[in-house]
Motif scaffolding. Sequence first.
Motif: not given
Lengths: 291, 249
Positions: A130-158
């Motif tokens: 499931x969602x394989x296409x999401x990881x290959x081509x992205x789907x910004x409309x289905x980003x869950x809250x948990x991923x947002x939190x992780x993106x925030x953390x990675x941004x902070x590190x960068x």
Amino acid sequence: MAYRTGYCINTDEGIEVLEILQYEFMINAITAGILASIACGIIGVYVVVKRIALISGGIAHASFGGIGISYFLGINPIMGVLPFSLLSALTIGTFSKRTDVAEDTIIGILWSMGMAIGIIFIGLTPGYAPDLMTYLFGNILTVPQSDITMMLALDAIIILVVYVLYKEFMALCYDEDFSTVAGIPVEKLYLLLLCLIALTVVVMIRVVGLILVIALLTIPAALSREFTDDMRKMMFLSISFGTAFTIIGLMLSYYFDIASGATIILVMSSFYLLHIIIKKWRTISEKPFEV
Amino acid sequence: MGKVIDVKDVWLRYKDLTVLEGVNLSIEEGDFLGIIGPNGGGKSTLLKVILGLIKPQRGTVEVLGTTPEKARHLIGYVPQYNPSNLDFPINVREVVLMGRMGKKGLFRKYTEEDHAATEKALETVEMLEYSDRQIGELSGGQRQRVFIARALVSEPKVLILDEPVTGIDTMMQMEFYELLKKLRSRVTIVMVSHDISAVSVLVDKIACLNGKLHYHGSKELVPEDVEQVYGCPVELIAHGVPHRVLHKH
């Protein structure tokens, strides 16, 4: 909370634009777009000035192996991508510095090796992916809250790493030999920079997918280079470009119901090409000695 | 006067090609040494060995009584001209500040002291007014001055220059050599060049390198050496310069 945004708008059109902000997925999508733009705005500048877009493409594609393994193990694919992309960054970096094999050969091998691993593990996973296409081509409309939190953390590190090592990264990108003689640990810092690229790839996968990562990593930064000679300003400018393009692309994909990742990339590349054409046209029409 | 650089029996091979064959070279404090030789003769490689950027397979290199790695903060390096990063988003001041990094250690921000040293170095090479220029907007000669400033800003004991006048027009070359004359009282200088006549006027010791190094601790070149190095007789007298490089014969 979100529905208060349309509060003071009087025109029909204005209400329509802001209405989509009522949806939580839309807020998440915009947040994800901004977070991805921050990561790729900063790291993209290094990718562009050090001309390592190909390495970045290699890291991104190789991380498909992590997605395959995650499906096989039944864990969140992003969790598999993170170690895998870091590993491929370190492998490409180490091989290109320590062996006499050409860098693009190493990149080519890692690029396809990672993808091959991914394909085999997805094949081994029972049922369909499931969602394989999401990881290959992205789907910004289905980003869950948990991923947002992780993106925030990675941004902070960068941001943190680039803040403390700004002058070292600049020197490393500008002149490796001189930097070595000046006494900075060039190889370690280069590997660290590649790891930051790997983190950026992870941040961006949800937005544009790993196939399209290179565009988001290079276009805003390359465009910002056209407007300033200062690396710090380039970073801020490319974050702004990235954010603007992502949001425009997101809106277009929402209204026309087309793939979001691909739309964002098309918006970016069209703006970039348009800029180049206008610039060329200006220089031709401004030629002082032409009759 | 102490030994600044001591290279002993250094051998270096790249795959099937022997680049350095038993090179011995000792450079004293205050020397201005020119290393000449044909392209592919190993000139840049020898510099990189002295800088510790390349490890030789055999032989030892000592810089200021220690290993090249440990002596790096005392070396000012001006690398070979690299046209590929002219459009890099960096200005003159930022380029020169790079030279202060070795003194700082990681994670440190540049201080007032670093900025003051940078201004001083830019003044020495007469480039202070260009501080805010992007590096690619300068002429070749101006850029080379900036790289000298970057090498000087760490207050080195040795200045190592790799083909410093490549891609610079003749007028600017003369100005550049004037600058080196000014600096020679301050630091020991090692310069690699294929411009034999310019080198012979400028330096006080010359070495010829083509795999093997021919060096007699002086400026006079033995004709047999030069012929052997270049594989043919070479005209060594610079025009209009009252100076003799070869022995009388």
